[in-house]
Design a protein around this motif. Structure first.
Motif, PDB file in Angstrom:
ATOM      1  N   TYR A   1       0.828  -1.210   0.000  1.00 11.84           N
ATOM      2  CA  TYR A   1       0.000   0.000   0.000  1.00 11.84           C
ATOM      3  C   TYR A   1       0.861   1.257   0.000  1.00 11.84           C
ATOM      4  O   TYR A   1       0.612   2.206  -0.749  1.00 11.84           O
ATOM      5  N   TRP A   2       1.902   1.236   0.816  1.00  5.17           N
ATOM      6  CA  TRP A   2       2.789   2.397   0.875  1.00  5.17           C
ATOM      7  C   TRP A   2       3.515   2.606  -0.447  1.00  5.17           C
ATOM      8  O   TRP A   2       3.648   3.734  -0.925  1.00  5.17           O
ATOM      9  N   GLU A   3       3.972   1.522  -1.059  1.00  8.44           N
ATOM     10  CA  GLU A   3       4.651   1.648  -2.342  1.00  8.44           C
ATOM     11  C   GLU A   3       3.694   2.128  -3.423  1.00  8.44           C
ATOM     12  O   GLU A   3       4.093   2.865  -4.331  1.00  8.44           O
ATOM     13  N   SER A   4       2.423   1.709  -3.357  1.00  5.88           N
ATOM     14  CA  SER A   4       1.464   2.174  -4.358  1.00  5.88           C
ATOM     15  C   SER A   4       1.213   3.663  -4.249  1.00  5.88           C
ATOM     16  O   SER A   4       0.983   4.339  -5.256  1.00  5.88           O
ATOM     17  N   LEU A   5       1.274   4.196  -3.016  1.00  4.34           N
ATOM     18  CA  LEU A   5       1.090   5.634  -2.844  1.00  4.34           C
ATOM     19  C   LEU A   5       2.287   6.435  -3.320  1.00  4.34           C
ATOM     20  O   LEU A   5       2.145   7.592  -3.734  1.00  4.34           O
ATOM     21  N   ASN A   6       3.465   5.850  -3.257  1.00  4.88           N
ATOM     22  CA  ASN A   6       4.689   6.570  -3.596  1.00  4.88           C
ATOM     23  C   ASN A   6       5.233   6.204  -4.974  1.00  4.88           C
ATOM     24  O   ASN A   6       6.363   6.586  -5.313  1.00  4.88           O
ATOM     25  N   THR A   7       4.474   5.433  -5.727  1.00  2.93           N
ATOM     26  CA  THR A   7       4.921   5.042  -7.054  1.00  2.93           C
ATOM     27  C   THR A   7       4.477   6.082  -8.068  1.00  2.93           C
ATOM     28  O   THR A   7       3.325   6.513  -8.074  1.00  2.93           O
ATOM     29  N   SER A   8       5.392   6.490  -8.916  1.00  6.07           N
ATOM     30  CA  SER A   8       5.106   7.494  -9.930  1.00  6.07           C
ATOM     31  C   SER A   8       4.705   6.806 -11.223  1.00  6.07           C
ATOM     32  O   SER A   8       5.454   5.991 -11.785  1.00  6.07           O
ATOM     33  N   LEU A   9       3.522   7.122 -11.712  1.00  4.03           N
ATOM     34  CA  LEU A   9       3.068   6.563 -12.975  1.00  4.03           C
ATOM     35  C   LEU A   9       3.934   7.050 -14.134  1.00  4.03           C
ATOM     36  O   LEU A   9       4.125   6.330 -15.115  1.00  4.03           O
ATOM     37  N   ARG A  10       4.450   8.266 -14.011  1.00  3.97           N
ATOM     38  CA  ARG A  10       5.320   8.783 -15.066  1.00  3.97           C
ATOM     39  C   ARG A  10       6.598   7.962 -15.164  1.00  3.97           C
ATOM     40  O   ARG A  10       7.054   7.638 -16.268  1.00  3.97           O
ATOM     41  N   GLU A  11       7.162   7.592 -14.026  1.00  2.00           N
ATOM     42  CA  GLU A  11       8.372   6.768 -14.049  1.00  2.00           C
ATOM     43  C   GLU A  11       8.080   5.372 -14.592  1.00  2.00           C
ATOM     44  O   GLU A  11       8.907   4.775 -15.282  1.00  2.00           O
TER      45      GLU A  11
END
Length: 232
Positions: free
Chosen positions: A65-75
């Motif tokens: 969950y934490w990684e999904s919040l901090n994952t950049s779709l642009r990257e």
């Protein structure tokens, strides 16, 4: 209480490792592996066995969950090619090369036998069993007072079976198929015999006692035909 303490310690380790990783730009998984190795050196935690359900329910969901919040779709879009290559192609290549090259050695090391080796072991075991049966036949026949005709018929059956086992070679698959067809034909014919004697009883040509005697002999024949199935 010890289980709860362990969960708290591991949870705190995950939180601390994630925070330090973000603070110093270090991949959190690397820190978590390091912290886990250090925790394993603690004597009180050396024999701890953590159920996999605990990891799946308590630790993995918060991390994902934490990684999904901090994952950049642009990257993700900019590195989509590398991600696909790493997640699909690289996994397939490593699986084929590593597992494909090491699995036969692991199977041989573990003592597991393949189908061909198992078939050969089965054939040798049947040969040894048939030879032992032939050696024991005279004593068994004497003990039961079996007539010579019965002993000769049994010996002929075992010797024929033994000769067939010894002759099995490259054409074993064809012979096994022929044996299977022979067995099915004999069973089908035996079924017709059952129906015939049942009709004779229904037509009052034989009584129930004769029917039971005939059915008993056919049951014995069926058991013999349904013996061990030939190896394919």
């Amino acid at each position: 209480m010890e289980g709860l303490l362990l969960v708290v310690v591991l949870g705190a380790t995950v939180l601390v490792g994630t925070a330090i990783g973000q603070r110093y730009s270090v991949a959190p998984p690397v820190l978590l592996i390091t912290f886990g190795a250090l925790l394993a050196l603690i004597p009180a935690l050396s024999d701890v066995r953590l159920p996999s359900d605990v990891v799946l329910l308590l630790f993995l969901p918060p991390i994902l969950y934490w990684e999904s919040l901090n994952t950049s779709l642009r990257e993700i879009r900019s590195n989509l090619r590398v991600i696909i290559l790493s997640a699909v192609v690289l996994v397939i290549v490593v699986t084929v090369l590593v597992q494909g090259l090491t699995l036969p050695a692991v199977v041989r090391w573990s003592g597991q036998t393949g189908d061909e080796a198992r078939e050969e072991e089965t054939r040798l075991a049947r040969i040894r069993a048939s030879e032992e049966a032939l050696r024991a036949l005279p004593d068994v026949a004497t003990r039961f007072g079996a007539p010579d005709e019965v002993v000769a018929r049994i010996r002929e059956d075992y010797e024929g079976h033994l000769e067939q086992l010894r002759a099995e070679g490259p054409d074993h698959g064809v012979q096994a198929w022929q044996d299977q067809v022979d067995r099915r034909v004999r069973l089908e014919v035996l079924d017709h015999k059952r129906r015939a004697v049942t009709r004779m009883r229904d037509d009052r040509e034989i009584d129930d006692i004769v029917l039971r005697d005939l059915q008993a002999s056919m049951d014995i024949e069926e058991v013999r035909l349904l013996g061990p199935a030939p190896t394919d």
